[in-house]
Design a protein around this motif. Structure first.
Motif, mmCIF file in Angstrom:
data_model
loop_
_atom_site.group_PDB
_atom_site.id
_atom_site.type_symbol
_atom_site.label_atom_id
_atom_site.label_comp_id
_atom_site.label_asym_id
_atom_site.label_seq_id
_atom_site.Cartn_x
_atom_site.Cartn_y
_atom_site.Cartn_z
ATOM 1 N N MET A 19 0.847 -1.187 0.000
ATOM 2 C CA MET A 19 0.000 0.000 0.000
ATOM 3 C C MET A 19 0.889 1.246 0.000
ATOM 4 O O MET A 19 1.699 1.443 0.914
ATOM 5 C CB MET A 19 -0.892 -0.005 1.248
ATOM 6 N N ASP A 20 0.756 2.093 -1.020
ATOM 7 C CA ASP A 20 1.661 3.221 -1.187
ATOM 8 C C ASP A 20 1.299 4.358 -0.245
ATOM 9 O O ASP A 20 0.123 4.696 -0.074
ATOM 10 C CB ASP A 20 1.628 3.719 -2.635
ATOM 11 N N ILE A 21 2.316 4.970 0.348
ATOM 12 C CA ILE A 21 2.108 6.049 1.315
ATOM 13 C C ILE A 21 1.377 7.234 0.697
ATOM 14 O O ILE A 21 0.658 7.973 1.371
ATOM 15 C CB ILE A 21 3.468 6.487 1.905
ATOM 16 N N SER A 22 1.534 7.422 -0.619
ATOM 17 C CA SER A 22 0.884 8.561 -1.287
ATOM 18 C C SER A 22 -0.639 8.478 -1.228
ATOM 19 O O SER A 22 -1.323 9.489 -1.430
ATOM 20 C CB SER A 22 1.341 8.632 -2.744
ATOM 21 N N MET A 23 -1.186 7.305 -0.944
ATOM 22 C CA MET A 23 -2.633 7.154 -0.826
ATOM 23 C C MET A 23 -3.197 7.926 0.359
ATOM 24 O O MET A 23 -4.410 8.156 0.441
ATOM 25 C CB MET A 23 -2.997 5.669 -0.673
ATOM 26 N N PHE A 24 -2.326 8.371 1.267
ATOM 27 C CA PHE A 24 -2.772 9.066 2.472
ATOM 28 C C PHE A 24 -2.285 10.512 2.501
ATOM 29 O O PHE A 24 -2.212 11.132 3.546
ATOM 30 C CB PHE A 24 -2.294 8.310 3.711
ATOM 31 N N ASP A 25 -1.967 11.023 1.322
ATOM 32 C CA ASP A 25 -1.514 12.399 1.193
ATOM 33 C C ASP A 25 -2.697 13.298 0.817
ATOM 34 O O ASP A 25 -3.666 12.843 0.203
ATOM 35 C CB ASP A 25 -0.421 12.499 0.136
ATOM 36 N N PHE A 26 -2.621 14.560 1.211
ATOM 37 C CA PHE A 26 -3.632 15.532 0.799
ATOM 38 C C PHE A 26 -3.034 16.927 0.890
ATOM 39 O O PHE A 26 -2.053 17.157 1.599
ATOM 40 C CB PHE A 26 -4.897 15.423 1.671
ATOM 41 N N GLU A 27 -3.618 17.846 0.139
ATOM 42 C CA GLU A 27 -3.151 19.231 0.125
ATOM 43 C C GLU A 27 -3.752 19.985 1.308
ATOM 44 O O GLU A 27 -4.975 19.996 1.498
ATOM 45 C CB GLU A 27 -3.554 19.919 -1.181
ATOM 46 N N LEU A 28 -2.892 20.620 2.090
ATOM 47 C CA LEU A 28 -3.353 21.366 3.261
ATOM 48 C C LEU A 28 -2.728 22.760 3.270
ATOM 49 O O LEU A 28 -1.512 22.896 3.430
ATOM 50 C CB LEU A 28 -2.976 20.636 4.549
ATOM 51 N N PRO A 29 -3.541 23.806 3.093
ATOM 52 C CA PRO A 29 -2.999 25.168 3.195
ATOM 53 C C PRO A 29 -2.418 25.400 4.590
ATOM 54 O O PRO A 29 -3.011 25.002 5.601
ATOM 55 C CB PRO A 29 -4.234 26.049 2.966
ATOM 56 N N GLU A 30 -1.266 26.041 4.632
ATOM 57 C CA GLU A 30 -0.571 26.229 5.913
ATOM 58 C C GLU A 30 -1.397 27.029 6.906
ATOM 59 O O GLU A 30 -1.299 26.817 8.118
ATOM 60 C CB GLU A 30 0.780 26.911 5.668
ATOM 61 N N ASP A 31 -2.250 27.935 6.408
ATOM 62 C CA ASP A 31 -3.011 28.766 7.336
ATOM 63 C C ASP A 31 -4.145 28.004 8.038
ATOM 64 O O ASP A 31 -4.807 28.551 8.919
ATOM 65 C CB ASP A 31 -3.570 30.010 6.636
ATOM 66 N N LEU A 32 -4.355 26.742 7.669
ATOM 67 C CA LEU A 32 -5.346 25.932 8.371
ATOM 68 C C LEU A 32 -4.744 25.144 9.536
ATOM 69 O O LEU A 32 -5.469 24.471 10.275
ATOM 70 C CB LEU A 32 -6.038 24.960 7.399
ATOM 71 N N ILE A 33 -3.444 25.231 9.715
ATOM 72 C CA ILE A 33 -2.798 24.568 10.850
ATOM 73 C C ILE A 33 -2.974 25.457 12.077
ATOM 74 O O ILE A 33 -2.422 26.549 12.153
ATOM 75 C CB ILE A 33 -1.310 24.320 10.579
ATOM 76 N N ALA A 34 -3.770 24.998 13.034
ATOM 77 C CA ALA A 34 -4.091 25.802 14.218
ATOM 78 C C ALA A 34 -2.826 26.054 15.040
ATOM 79 O O ALA A 34 -2.114 25.121 15.395
ATOM 80 C CB ALA A 34 -5.131 25.084 15.062
ATOM 81 N N GLN A 35 -2.571 27.311 15.334
ATOM 82 C CA GLN A 35 -1.389 27.691 16.092
ATOM 83 C C GLN A 35 -1.668 27.909 17.580
ATOM 84 O O GLN A 35 -0.757 27.838 18.401
ATOM 85 C CB GLN A 35 -0.777 28.967 15.499
ATOM 86 N N THR A 36 -2.913 28.169 17.913
ATOM 87 C CA THR A 36 -3.284 28.424 19.306
ATOM 88 C C THR A 36 -4.610 27.730 19.604
ATOM 89 O O THR A 36 -5.440 27.532 18.711
ATOM 90 C CB THR A 36 -3.447 29.931 19.580
ATOM 91 N N PRO A 37 -4.842 27.362 20.860
ATOM 92 C CA PRO A 37 -6.132 26.772 21.216
ATOM 93 C C PRO A 37 -7.217 27.834 21.279
ATOM 94 O O PRO A 37 -6.940 29.018 21.534
ATOM 95 C CB PRO A 37 -5.870 26.172 22.597
ATOM 96 N N LEU A 38 -8.459 27.431 21.052
ATOM 97 C CA LEU A 38 -9.581 28.340 21.230
ATOM 98 C C LEU A 38 -9.748 28.672 22.704
ATOM 99 O O LEU A 38 -9.398 27.882 23.586
ATOM 100 C CB LEU A 38 -10.868 27.714 20.700
ATOM 101 N N GLU A 39 -10.306 29.845 22.977
ATOM 102 C CA GLU A 39 -10.517 30.246 24.366
ATOM 103 C C GLU A 39 -11.427 29.256 25.089
ATOM 104 O O GLU A 39 -11.195 28.903 26.240
ATOM 105 C CB GLU A 39 -11.124 31.657 24.409
ATOM 106 N N ASN A 40 -12.474 28.808 24.389
ATOM 107 C CA ASN A 40 -13.406 27.831 24.948
ATOM 108 C C ASN A 40 -13.131 26.482 24.299
ATOM 109 O O ASN A 40 -13.316 26.315 23.090
ATOM 110 C CB ASN A 40 -14.853 28.268 24.686
ATOM 111 N N ARG A 41 -12.698 25.509 25.070
ATOM 112 C CA ARG A 41 -12.316 24.211 24.532
ATOM 113 C C ARG A 41 -13.422 23.574 23.695
ATOM 114 O O ARG A 41 -13.175 23.020 22.631
ATOM 115 C CB ARG A 41 -11.943 23.256 25.675
#
Length: 348
Positions: free
Chosen positions: A1-23
């Motif tokens: 099973m090729d590892i590329s089957m689990f790849d996807f495009e993710l814009p960097e600005d969607l990587i959460a840098q801080t937690p929300l104030e309300n969990r």
């Protein structure tokens, strides 16, 4: 099973840098692998999807301030150490950077010598066994000198260190948080219990096995590192009772899933157990222990996205990830969550 089957495009600005104030204000994508449907909710809506008689299983590990910054005693060169697993007495398996500077007998000092580490064994992939030398209580020294081991994709510092802990964190030992649990508040857990949902706890200390990247092209060639787990008697009894009564076992996070599946595999039923698990779950695996899961959105080509794919089916999960990107969900440790409902036993 090729590892590329689990790849996807993710814009960097969607990587959460801080937690929300309300969990519990995180977004929640609800997936039904049988009907192939997706719903968009808020995490506090989880109460609508859990039923009386269900058992919610949480990982009560507590993250230690496992990242240490020190210097080589002989040259003064900067060395970064990440504590992974306590081996015995004061010996720890660690990741060190730069590893090429740390050979056997290398001495690293921290906090003007208050803590020293002697390299006893060189392992692969930048790992070393270090013997810690100090006077006093190690946990107190670590709390003073160590830093919270935030993942490398989080660029800033965390103002409130407790936001990288679950509200039910208890047993010290993890090098990373079981992040699916970060969405729960004490109030939300109280509301679930008032509805008749049972709460159970296991402990898995998160180490290299969970976050180590896959470096092989063929999934089957990847080897997981072992992590320590413990299931107490009370949890084992509650899980057996839940299954007997027809309730669902709902795992919160991949660490809980790996623990429960390991115990079910090794003992055929739920029973008190502790030990080391290197279970690697990917499509083709037949789930035995859980009926539903809560999980965050994971890194491309990671063992975690493979684990979830084994539950939902790969094609459906990758479609859900594409929709999450389109709907601008927040990804990774401080990001949003999925609730994945029970699936048919023959789902692949």
């Amino acid at each position: 099973m090729d590892i590329s089957m689990f790849d996807f495009e993710l814009p960097e600005d969607l990587i959460a840098q801080t937690p929300l104030e309300n969990r519990e204000a995180s977004r929640l994508m609800v997936l039904d692998p049988n009907r192939k449907t997706m719903e968009h909710k808020t995490f506090h809506d989880i109460t609508d999807f859990l039923n009386p008689g269900d058992c919610l299983v949480l990982n009560d590990t507590r993250v230690i301030p496992a990242r240490l910054f020190g210097v080589k005693k002989d040259t003064g060169a900067n060395i970064e150490v990440l504590l992974l697993t306590q081996k015995e007495s004061d010996r720890w398996e660690c990741l060190v950077k730069p590893a090429k500077r740390v050979k056997e007998d290398t001495v690293i000092t921290f906090g003007d010598g208050r803590l020293q580490a002697v390299c006893e064994t060189e392992l692969e992939e930048g790992r070393r066994v270090l013997k810690m030398c100090y006077q006093g209580i190690f946990n107190e020294i670590l709390d003073e000198l160590g830093n919270m081991p935030l993942p490398p994709y989080i660029k800033g510092q965390l103002e409130d260190q407790e936001r990288y802990q679950t509200v039910y964190a208890k047993h010290r030992g993890s090098a990373a948080a079981p992040t699916a649990g970060l969405h729960f508040t004490e109030g939300l857990l109280d509301r679930l219990q008032a509805k008749g949902v049972q709460i159970a706890y296991i402990t898995l200390h998160v180490g290299l096995g969970t976050f180590r990247p896959v470096k092989v092209d063929e999934v089957e060639s990847h080897k997981m590192h072992a992590e320590y787990y413990d299931m107490p008697e009370q949890t084992a009894e509650l899980l057996e009772q839940t299954r007997s009564a027809g309730g669902r076992i709902v795992a919160v996070g991949t660490t809980v899933i790996r623990t429960l599946e390991t115990i079910k595999r090794d003992y055929s039923n739920f029973q008190p157990a502790s030990g080391w698990t290197d279970i690697f779950i990917y499509p083709g695996y037949e789930y035995q222990a859980i009926d539903a899961m809560i999980t965050n959105f994971h890194l491309p080509k990671s063992t975690l996205i493979m684990l979830v794919s084994a539950f939902t089916g790969r094609d459906f999960l990758m479609r859900a990830y594409r929709e999450a990107v389109q709907e601008r969900y927040r990804f990774f440790s401080f990001g949003d969550a999925m609730f994945i409902t029970e699936r048919n036993r023959n789902q692949s």
